[in-house]
Design an enzyme around this catalytic site. Structure first.
Site, mmCIF file in Angstrom:
data_model
loop_
_atom_site.group_PDB
_atom_site.id
_atom_site.type_symbol
_atom_site.label_atom_id
_atom_site.label_comp_id
_atom_site.label_asym_id
_atom_site.label_seq_id
_atom_site.Cartn_x
_atom_site.Cartn_y
_atom_site.Cartn_z
ATOM 1 N N ASP A 36 -10.019 -3.846 1.687
ATOM 2 C CA ASP A 36 -11.168 -4.537 2.259
ATOM 3 C C ASP A 36 -11.273 -4.294 3.765
ATOM 4 O O ASP A 36 -10.262 -4.194 4.453
ATOM 5 C CB ASP A 36 -11.025 -6.039 1.984
ATOM 6 N N GLY A 37 -12.510 -4.216 4.246
ATOM 7 C CA GLY A 37 -12.748 -4.129 5.681
ATOM 8 C C GLY A 37 -13.367 -2.832 6.159
ATOM 9 O O GLY A 37 -13.535 -2.642 7.371
ATOM 10 N N ASN A 38 -13.742 -1.942 5.245
ATOM 11 C CA ASN A 38 -14.335 -0.667 5.664
ATOM 12 C C ASN A 38 -15.644 -0.871 6.431
ATOM 13 O O ASN A 38 -15.892 -0.224 7.456
ATOM 14 C CB ASN A 38 -14.592 0.232 4.456
ATOM 15 N N HIS A 53 -16.036 3.817 4.922
ATOM 16 C CA HIS A 53 -15.452 4.110 3.611
ATOM 17 C C HIS A 53 -14.669 5.422 3.647
ATOM 18 O O HIS A 53 -13.591 5.533 3.049
ATOM 19 C CB HIS A 53 -16.542 4.179 2.543
ATOM 20 N N TRP A 85 -22.451 -2.292 -7.306
ATOM 21 C CA TRP A 85 -23.744 -1.646 -7.556
ATOM 22 C C TRP A 85 -24.871 -2.366 -6.823
ATOM 23 O O TRP A 85 -25.954 -1.802 -6.631
ATOM 24 C CB TRP A 85 -24.046 -1.627 -9.056
ATOM 25 N N LEU A 147 4.985 7.778 -10.484
ATOM 26 C CA LEU A 147 4.152 6.657 -10.084
ATOM 27 C C LEU A 147 2.909 6.552 -10.960
ATOM 28 O O LEU A 147 2.213 7.538 -11.186
ATOM 29 C CB LEU A 147 3.727 6.828 -8.617
ATOM 30 N N ARG A 204 -4.413 -7.898 0.123
ATOM 31 C CA ARG A 204 -5.820 -7.740 0.459
ATOM 32 C C ARG A 204 -5.930 -7.667 1.971
ATOM 33 O O ARG A 204 -5.554 -8.596 2.687
ATOM 34 C CB ARG A 204 -6.678 -8.898 -0.058
ATOM 35 N N ARG A 210 -9.197 -13.886 -1.260
ATOM 36 C CA ARG A 210 -9.738 -14.108 -2.601
ATOM 37 C C ARG A 210 -9.477 -12.867 -3.442
ATOM 38 O O ARG A 210 -9.257 -11.770 -2.915
ATOM 39 C CB ARG A 210 -11.231 -14.433 -2.555
ATOM 40 N N LEU A 211 -9.543 -13.026 -4.762
ATOM 41 C CA LEU A 211 -9.234 -11.921 -5.681
ATOM 42 C C LEU A 211 -10.443 -11.048 -5.987
ATOM 43 O O LEU A 211 -10.280 -9.896 -6.396
ATOM 44 C CB LEU A 211 -8.669 -12.479 -6.994
ATOM 45 N N SER A 212 -11.638 -11.590 -5.857
ATOM 46 C CA SER A 212 -12.863 -10.811 -6.089
ATOM 47 C C SER A 212 -12.867 -10.118 -7.446
ATOM 48 O O SER A 212 -13.211 -8.939 -7.559
ATOM 49 C CB SER A 212 -13.081 -9.794 -4.959
#
Length: 263
Positions: A36-38, A53, A85, A147, A204, A210-212
Protein backbone atom coordinates in the site's frame (compact mmCIF):
# COMPACT_ATOMS: atom_id res chain seq x y z
CA UNK A 1 11.02 -5.00 25.98
CA UNK A 2 13.61 -7.61 26.90
CA UNK A 3 17.26 -6.54 26.76
CA UNK A 4 18.09 -9.06 24.03
CA UNK A 5 15.21 -7.87 21.84
CA UNK A 6 16.20 -4.24 22.41
CA UNK A 7 19.80 -4.94 21.39
CA UNK A 8 18.63 -6.74 18.25
CA UNK A 9 16.31 -3.88 17.30
CA UNK A 10 19.07 -1.31 17.78
CA UNK A 11 21.41 -3.45 15.70
CA UNK A 12 18.91 -3.59 12.87
CA UNK A 13 18.40 0.16 13.01
CA UNK A 14 22.12 0.88 12.86
CA UNK A 15 23.22 -1.76 10.36
CA UNK A 16 21.16 -1.71 7.20
CA UNK A 17 22.73 -4.63 5.37
CA UNK A 18 20.31 -7.52 4.74
CA UNK A 19 19.99 -9.94 7.65
CA UNK A 20 20.70 -13.65 7.33
CA UNK A 21 18.52 -16.45 8.66
CA UNK A 22 20.76 -17.06 11.66
CA UNK A 23 20.34 -13.45 12.82
CA UNK A 24 16.63 -13.92 13.55
CA UNK A 25 15.31 -15.64 16.65
CA UNK A 26 12.46 -17.08 14.58
CA UNK A 27 11.03 -16.48 11.14
CA UNK A 28 7.51 -16.85 9.75
CA UNK A 29 6.77 -19.69 7.37
CA UNK A 30 4.26 -17.66 5.35
CA UNK A 31 4.41 -13.87 4.89
CA UNK A 32 1.63 -11.85 3.25
CA UNK A 33 2.11 -8.25 2.14
CA UNK A 34 -0.46 -5.59 1.25
CA UNK A 35 1.67 -3.28 -0.88
CA UNK A 36 0.00 0.00 0.00
CA UNK A 37 1.02 3.59 -0.65
CA UNK A 38 1.94 3.74 -4.34
CA UNK A 39 -0.53 6.53 -5.03
CA UNK A 40 0.55 8.61 -2.03
CA UNK A 41 4.20 8.11 -3.00
CA UNK A 42 3.46 9.42 -6.49
CA UNK A 43 1.58 12.43 -5.09
CA UNK A 44 4.42 13.14 -2.67
CA UNK A 45 6.87 13.20 -5.58
CA UNK A 46 4.50 15.14 -7.89
CA UNK A 47 4.24 12.21 -10.30
CA UNK A 48 1.43 10.39 -12.06
CA UNK A 49 -0.06 7.53 -10.00
CA UNK A 50 1.08 5.01 -12.63
CA UNK A 51 4.67 6.02 -11.86
CA UNK A 52 4.03 5.16 -8.22
CA UNK A 53 2.83 1.70 -9.17
CA UNK A 54 5.86 1.19 -11.39
CA UNK A 55 8.22 2.25 -8.60
CA UNK A 56 6.45 -0.16 -6.28
CA UNK A 57 6.99 -3.00 -8.75
CA UNK A 58 10.69 -2.16 -8.98
CA UNK A 59 10.89 -2.39 -5.20
CA UNK A 60 9.29 -5.82 -5.23
CA UNK A 61 12.27 -7.55 -6.81
CA UNK A 62 14.52 -7.20 -3.75
CA UNK A 63 11.77 -8.18 -1.32
CA UNK A 64 11.18 -11.45 -3.18
CA UNK A 65 14.90 -12.18 -3.36
CA UNK A 66 15.37 -11.54 0.36
CA UNK A 67 12.37 -13.71 1.25
CA UNK A 68 13.88 -16.54 -0.75
CA UNK A 69 17.36 -16.02 0.73
CA UNK A 70 15.93 -16.26 4.26
CA UNK A 71 14.28 -19.59 3.50
CA UNK A 72 10.73 -18.36 4.12
CA UNK A 73 8.45 -20.92 2.50
CA UNK A 74 5.61 -18.75 1.14
CA UNK A 75 5.10 -15.11 0.18
CA UNK A 76 1.66 -13.77 -0.76
CA UNK A 77 1.39 -10.38 -2.46
CA UNK A 78 -1.77 -8.33 -2.95
CA UNK A 79 -1.31 -6.99 -6.46
CA UNK A 80 -4.84 -6.21 -7.71
CA UNK A 81 -8.13 -6.62 -5.86
CA UNK A 82 -11.62 -7.17 -7.23
CA UNK A 83 -12.41 -3.64 -6.02
CA UNK A 84 -9.50 -2.10 -7.95
CA UNK A 85 -11.57 -2.21 -11.14
CA UNK A 86 -13.38 0.83 -9.72
CA UNK A 87 -10.28 2.97 -10.19
CA UNK A 88 -9.75 5.18 -13.25
CA UNK A 89 -9.31 3.53 -16.63
CA UNK A 90 -5.83 5.03 -16.86
CA UNK A 91 -4.74 3.54 -13.53
CA UNK A 92 -6.23 0.11 -14.27
CA UNK A 93 -4.50 0.06 -17.67
CA UNK A 94 -1.20 0.92 -16.01
CA UNK A 95 -1.62 -1.90 -13.50
CA UNK A 96 -2.46 -4.36 -16.25
CA UNK A 97 0.67 -3.34 -18.16
CA UNK A 98 2.78 -3.83 -15.03
CA UNK A 99 1.64 -7.47 -14.89
CA UNK A 100 3.15 -8.00 -18.34
CA UNK A 101 6.31 -6.05 -17.56
CA UNK A 102 6.93 -7.80 -14.25
CA UNK A 103 6.80 -11.30 -15.67
CA UNK A 104 8.74 -10.34 -18.79
CA UNK A 105 11.63 -9.11 -16.63
CA UNK A 106 11.46 -11.53 -13.68
CA UNK A 107 10.20 -14.94 -14.81
CA UNK A 108 13.62 -16.26 -15.88
CA UNK A 109 15.24 -15.47 -12.53
CA UNK A 110 12.26 -16.71 -10.52
CA UNK A 111 12.25 -20.00 -12.40
CA UNK A 112 16.04 -20.36 -12.09
CA UNK A 113 15.75 -19.84 -8.32
CA UNK A 114 13.20 -22.67 -8.07
CA UNK A 115 10.32 -20.31 -7.16
CA UNK A 116 6.83 -21.66 -7.76
CA UNK A 117 4.28 -19.06 -8.84
CA UNK A 118 0.59 -19.33 -8.03
CA UNK A 119 -1.98 -16.73 -9.03
CA UNK A 120 -4.70 -16.15 -6.45
CA UNK A 121 -7.95 -14.83 -7.86
CA UNK A 122 -10.29 -15.08 -10.83
CA UNK A 123 -8.24 -14.69 -14.01
CA UNK A 124 -11.41 -14.73 -16.13
CA UNK A 125 -12.01 -10.98 -16.05
CA UNK A 126 -8.44 -10.08 -16.99
CA UNK A 127 -7.50 -9.12 -20.56
CA UNK A 128 -6.51 -12.09 -22.71
CA UNK A 129 -2.79 -11.27 -22.83
CA UNK A 130 -2.59 -10.94 -19.05
CA UNK A 131 -4.44 -14.23 -18.56
CA UNK A 132 -2.01 -15.92 -20.93
CA UNK A 133 1.09 -14.53 -19.19
CA UNK A 134 -0.15 -15.55 -15.74
CA UNK A 135 -1.03 -19.06 -16.87
CA UNK A 136 2.35 -19.42 -18.56
CA UNK A 137 4.10 -18.39 -15.34
CA UNK A 138 2.14 -20.94 -13.31
CA UNK A 139 2.74 -23.68 -15.87
CA UNK A 140 6.45 -22.96 -16.23
CA UNK A 141 7.09 -23.08 -12.49
CA UNK A 142 4.60 -25.74 -11.38
CA UNK A 143 7.33 -28.32 -10.70
CA UNK A 144 9.54 -25.94 -8.70
CA UNK A 145 9.95 -26.75 -5.03
CA UNK A 146 11.34 -23.53 -3.54
CA UNK A 147 9.58 -20.37 -2.39
CA UNK A 148 5.84 -20.35 -3.06
CA UNK A 149 5.13 -16.95 -4.56
CA UNK A 150 1.40 -16.23 -4.44
CA UNK A 151 0.33 -13.19 -6.42
CA UNK A 152 -3.25 -12.04 -5.84
CA UNK A 153 -4.71 -10.63 -9.05
CA UNK A 154 -8.42 -9.83 -9.36
CA UNK A 155 -8.64 -11.29 -5.89
CA UNK A 156 -11.19 -10.81 -3.12
CA UNK A 157 -11.24 -13.00 -0.05
CA UNK A 158 -15.03 -13.01 0.31
CA UNK A 159 -15.35 -14.17 -3.31
CA UNK A 160 -12.73 -16.85 -2.60
CA UNK A 161 -14.72 -18.13 0.37
CA UNK A 162 -17.96 -18.12 -1.65
CA UNK A 163 -16.17 -20.14 -4.35
CA UNK A 164 -15.07 -22.68 -1.74
CA UNK A 165 -18.59 -22.94 -0.28
CA UNK A 166 -20.10 -23.51 -3.73
CA UNK A 167 -17.59 -26.24 -4.54
CA UNK A 168 -18.28 -28.00 -1.25
CA UNK A 169 -22.04 -27.60 -1.79
CA UNK A 170 -21.70 -29.53 -5.05
CA UNK A 171 -20.08 -32.46 -3.22
CA UNK A 172 -22.93 -32.41 -0.68
CA UNK A 173 -25.54 -32.27 -3.43
CA UNK A 174 -24.10 -35.26 -5.28
CA UNK A 175 -23.82 -37.25 -2.06
CA UNK A 176 -20.03 -37.39 -1.88
CA UNK A 177 -19.93 -35.51 1.41
CA UNK A 178 -22.49 -35.19 4.22
CA UNK A 179 -22.93 -31.73 5.79
CA UNK A 180 -21.66 -32.94 9.16
CA UNK A 181 -18.45 -34.11 7.47
CA UNK A 182 -17.48 -30.58 6.38
CA UNK A 183 -14.36 -29.52 8.29
CA UNK A 184 -12.09 -26.49 8.44
CA UNK A 185 -9.51 -28.50 6.52
CA UNK A 186 -12.04 -29.14 3.77
CA UNK A 187 -12.71 -25.42 3.46
CA UNK A 188 -8.95 -24.75 3.33
CA UNK A 189 -8.60 -27.33 0.58
CA UNK A 190 -11.00 -25.35 -1.62
CA UNK A 191 -9.23 -22.01 -1.23
CA UNK A 192 -6.70 -20.72 -3.76
CA UNK A 193 -3.94 -21.42 -1.24
CA UNK A 194 -4.88 -25.09 -0.80
CA UNK A 195 -1.98 -27.13 0.55
CA UNK A 196 -0.11 -24.12 1.92
CA UNK A 197 0.30 -23.10 5.57
CA UNK A 198 -1.80 -20.24 6.94
CA UNK A 199 -0.26 -16.77 7.04
CA UNK A 200 2.07 -16.17 10.00
CA UNK A 201 2.87 -12.52 9.35
CA UNK A 202 0.80 -9.89 7.54
CA UNK A 203 2.59 -6.66 6.60
CA UNK A 204 0.67 -3.66 5.31
CA UNK A 205 2.79 -0.67 4.37
CA UNK A 206 1.82 3.04 4.53
CA UNK A 207 0.46 2.85 8.08
CA UNK A 208 -3.08 1.81 7.11
CA UNK A 209 -4.45 -0.82 9.48
CA UNK A 210 -7.02 -2.96 7.70
CA UNK A 211 -7.09 -6.21 5.70
CA UNK A 212 -9.00 -4.88 2.68
CA UNK A 213 -10.52 -8.27 1.85
CA UNK A 214 -7.15 -10.04 1.66
CA UNK A 215 -6.76 -13.66 2.80
CA UNK A 216 -9.39 -13.33 5.54
CA UNK A 217 -9.51 -17.08 6.24
CA UNK A 218 -5.76 -17.60 6.01
CA UNK A 219 -4.99 -14.66 8.31
CA UNK A 220 -6.98 -16.06 11.23
CA UNK A 221 -3.97 -16.20 13.56
CA UNK A 222 -1.48 -14.05 11.68
CA UNK A 223 0.61 -11.42 13.43
CA UNK A 224 0.11 -7.95 11.93
CA UNK A 225 2.77 -5.29 11.35
CA UNK A 226 1.85 -1.87 9.94
CA UNK A 227 5.00 0.11 9.03
CA UNK A 228 4.41 3.77 8.18
CA UNK A 229 6.71 3.68 5.14
CA UNK A 230 5.02 3.83 1.73
CA UNK A 231 5.46 0.70 -0.38
CA UNK A 232 7.84 2.15 -3.03
CA UNK A 233 10.18 3.13 -0.16
CA UNK A 234 9.82 -0.17 1.72
CA UNK A 235 13.35 -1.55 1.77
CA UNK A 236 14.87 -4.88 2.71
CA UNK A 237 15.93 -3.15 5.93
CA UNK A 238 12.30 -2.24 6.68
CA UNK A 239 11.32 -5.83 5.89
CA UNK A 240 13.92 -7.13 8.35
CA UNK A 241 12.51 -4.87 11.07
CA UNK A 242 9.02 -6.32 10.45
CA UNK A 243 10.42 -9.85 10.58
CA UNK A 244 12.23 -9.04 13.80
CA UNK A 245 8.98 -7.71 15.28
CA UNK A 246 7.33 -11.02 14.39
CA UNK A 247 10.11 -12.88 16.17
CA UNK A 248 9.27 -11.06 19.42
CA UNK A 249 5.57 -11.91 19.33
CA UNK A 250 4.19 -14.46 21.79
CA UNK A 251 1.91 -16.58 19.61
CA UNK A 252 -0.56 -18.57 21.73
CA UNK A 253 -3.24 -19.37 19.09
CA UNK A 254 -6.05 -18.82 21.58
CA UNK A 255 -4.31 -20.62 24.44
CA UNK A 256 -2.74 -19.14 27.53
CA UNK A 257 0.96 -18.95 28.19
CA UNK A 258 1.91 -21.04 31.19
CA UNK A 259 3.27 -18.93 34.03
CA UNK A 260 5.84 -20.63 36.22
CA UNK A 261 4.47 -18.72 39.23
CA UNK A 262 1.03 -20.25 38.76
CA UNK A 263 2.22 -23.85 38.73
Amino acid sequence: MKLKALKTTLSLALKKTPRTTSEFEKLPVHVAIIMDGNGRWAKKHHLNVSRGHRQGTENLREIIRHTDDLGIKALSLYAFSTENWNRSEEEVSALMQLILDFFASEIDELDAKNVRILILGDKGRLPERQREVLREAEKRTESNTGLRLNIAVNYGSRAEIVKAVREIAVTVKNGTVRPEEITEQMVSDHLYTAGQPDVDLLIRTSGEQRLSNFLLYQNAYAEFVFPEVLWPDFSVHDYDIALEAFGRRDRRFGGRKRDADSE
